[in-house]
Design a protein around this motif. Structure first.
Motif, PDB file in Angstrom:
ATOM      1  N   ARG A 134       0.831  -1.209   0.000  1.00 47.77           N
ATOM      2  CA  ARG A 134       0.000   0.000   0.000  1.00 47.77           C
ATOM      3  C   ARG A 134       0.860   1.251   0.000  1.00 47.77           C
ATOM      4  O   ARG A 134       0.555   2.233  -0.679  1.00 47.77           O
ATOM      5  CB  ARG A 134      -0.926   0.011   1.214  1.00 47.77           C
ATOM      6  N   LEU A 135       1.936   1.235   0.770  1.00 45.64           N
ATOM      7  CA  LEU A 135       2.837   2.376   0.825  1.00 45.64           C
ATOM      8  C   LEU A 135       3.484   2.618  -0.535  1.00 45.64           C
ATOM      9  O   LEU A 135       3.565   3.758  -0.998  1.00 45.64           O
ATOM     10  CB  LEU A 135       3.906   2.170   1.899  1.00 45.64           C
ATOM     11  N   ALA A 136       3.921   1.559  -1.184  1.00 47.86           N
ATOM     12  CA  ALA A 136       4.531   1.698  -2.506  1.00 47.86           C
ATOM     13  C   ALA A 136       3.528   2.261  -3.504  1.00 47.86           C
ATOM     14  O   ALA A 136       3.860   3.143  -4.308  1.00 47.86           O
ATOM     15  CB  ALA A 136       5.068   0.348  -2.982  1.00 47.86           C
ATOM     16  N   ALA A 137       2.283   1.770  -3.441  1.00 50.65           N
ATOM     17  CA  ALA A 137       1.242   2.277  -4.338  1.00 50.65           C
ATOM     18  C   ALA A 137       0.953   3.745  -4.047  1.00 50.65           C
ATOM     19  O   ALA A 137       0.786   4.555  -4.969  1.00 50.65           O
ATOM     20  CB  ALA A 137      -0.031   1.442  -4.193  1.00 50.65           C
ATOM     21  N   SER A 138       0.914   4.110  -2.772  1.00 53.13           N
ATOM     22  CA  SER A 138       0.667   5.507  -2.400  1.00 53.13           C
ATOM     23  C   SER A 138       1.809   6.402  -2.871  1.00 53.13           C
ATOM     24  O   SER A 138       1.565   7.503  -3.383  1.00 53.13           O
ATOM     25  CB  SER A 138       0.512   5.642  -0.883  1.00 53.13           C
ATOM     26  N   GLU A 139       3.028   5.938  -2.704  1.00 56.34           N
ATOM     27  CA  GLU A 139       4.179   6.719  -3.165  1.00 56.34           C
ATOM     28  C   GLU A 139       4.150   6.900  -4.674  1.00 56.34           C
ATOM     29  O   GLU A 139       4.464   7.973  -5.181  1.00 56.34           O
ATOM     30  CB  GLU A 139       5.485   6.055  -2.724  1.00 56.34           C
ATOM     31  N   GLN A 140       3.747   5.862  -5.386  1.00 55.70           N
ATOM     32  CA  GLN A 140       3.648   5.966  -6.845  1.00 55.70           C
ATOM     33  C   GLN A 140       2.571   6.980  -7.228  1.00 55.70           C
ATOM     34  O   GLN A 140       2.772   7.804  -8.121  1.00 55.70           O
ATOM     35  CB  GLN A 140       3.337   4.601  -7.457  1.00 55.70           C
ATOM     36  N   THR A 141       1.442   6.944  -6.528  1.00 51.79           N
ATOM     37  CA  THR A 141       0.368   7.895  -6.804  1.00 51.79           C
ATOM     38  C   THR A 141       0.827   9.319  -6.532  1.00 51.79           C
ATOM     39  O   THR A 141       0.559  10.228  -7.321  1.00 51.79           O
ATOM     40  CB  THR A 141      -0.875   7.560  -5.946  1.00 51.79           C
ATOM     41  N   VAL A 142       1.524   9.520  -5.423  1.00 55.62           N
ATOM     42  CA  VAL A 142       2.041  10.855  -5.094  1.00 55.62           C
ATOM     43  C   VAL A 142       3.004  11.326  -6.180  1.00 55.62           C
ATOM     44  O   VAL A 142       2.951  12.485  -6.619  1.00 55.62           O
ATOM     45  CB  VAL A 142       2.711  10.851  -3.702  1.00 55.62           C
ATOM     46  N   ASP A 143       3.876  10.443  -6.632  1.00 49.93           N
ATOM     47  CA  ASP A 143       4.822  10.805  -7.699  1.00 49.93           C
ATOM     48  C   ASP A 143       4.083  11.182  -8.974  1.00 49.93           C
ATOM     49  O   ASP A 143       4.423  12.178  -9.632  1.00 49.93           O
ATOM     50  CB  ASP A 143       5.791   9.661  -7.973  1.00 49.93           C
ATOM     51  N   GLU A 144       3.068  10.403  -9.333  1.00 47.46           N
ATOM     52  CA  GLU A 144       2.293  10.690 -10.543  1.00 47.46           C
ATOM     53  C   GLU A 144       1.572  12.028 -10.416  1.00 47.46           C
ATOM     54  O   GLU A 144       1.554  12.826 -11.362  1.00 47.46           O
ATOM     55  CB  GLU A 144       1.295   9.571 -10.811  1.00 47.46           C
ATOM     56  N   LEU A 145       0.976  12.276  -9.259  1.00 47.66           N
ATOM     57  CA  LEU A 145       0.264  13.542  -9.056  1.00 47.66           C
ATOM     58  C   LEU A 145       1.214  14.733  -9.040  1.00 47.66           C
ATOM     59  O   LEU A 145       0.879  15.808  -9.537  1.00 47.66           O
ATOM     60  CB  LEU A 145      -0.559  13.480  -7.769  1.00 47.66           C
ATOM     61  N   THR A 146       2.401  14.537  -8.493  1.00 47.76           N
ATOM     62  CA  THR A 146       3.398  15.604  -8.493  1.00 47.76           C
ATOM     63  C   THR A 146       3.824  15.919  -9.922  1.00 47.76           C
ATOM     64  O   THR A 146       3.942  17.095 -10.297  1.00 47.76           O
ATOM     65  CB  THR A 146       4.618  15.199  -7.637  1.00 47.76           C
TER      66      THR A 146
END
Length: 153
Positions: free
Chosen positions: A96-108
């Motif tokens: 979940r953390l990896a998925a959240s980090e990926q989402t944050v990177d994509e949104l950034t």
């Protein structure tokens, strides 16, 4: 010290009873589902379970039964079950953390692109206004008229 056949049979019976208790999950306080606890519960020297000692076959049987239980998903030792559960939960949280980090990177990245586009559009508007102010072919529209709405009496 040699033991008699009757004593050996009695020891084996105690070992089997202790083995059954441990594999049912009846683990004593401070113990585990292992050979050390089995020896303590059966009041037999632990070294008697290794090599060519008299109860090595019972150790092998205990380990096979324990492994069979673990393969079907049963873990008799509550501590081991908790460790397994926490490891699985930890793995899920890492995913979940990896998925959240990926989402944050994509949104950034998306935010950066949007800001760049807005800046480019603003520059284009400023450029068009400056070029429109310098040409005489552009006619300005008159300001909108304001109308006063009267009240009916």
């Amino acid at each position: 010290m040699r033991i008699s056949a009757a004593q050996r049979t009695e020891n084996e019976n105690r070992i089997r009873a202790a083995m059954d208790r441990l594999l049912r999950g009846e683990i004593p306080s401070g113990g585990k589902c292992d050979i050390k606890t089995l020896a303590i519960e059966a009041t037999v020297d632990r070294t008697a379970f290794y090599g060519t000692r008299p109860y090595a076959h019972l150790r092998e049987k205990f380990e096979r039964r324990l492994q069979a239980l673990q393969q079907v998903g049963e873990i008799p030792d509550p501590r081991e079950a908790q460790i397994a559960r926490l490891k699985a939960e930890n793995a899920k949280l890492k995913e979940r953390l990896a998925a959240s980090e990926q989402t944050v990177d994509e949104l950034t990245d998306f935010r950066t692109q949007v800001l760049a586009r807005l800046a480019a559009q603003h520059e284009e508007i400023v450029h068009l206004r400056e070029s429109a102010a310098g040409t005489s072919r552009v006619s300005h529209l008159p300001a909108p008229r304001t109308t006063v709405i009267g009240t009916c009496s």
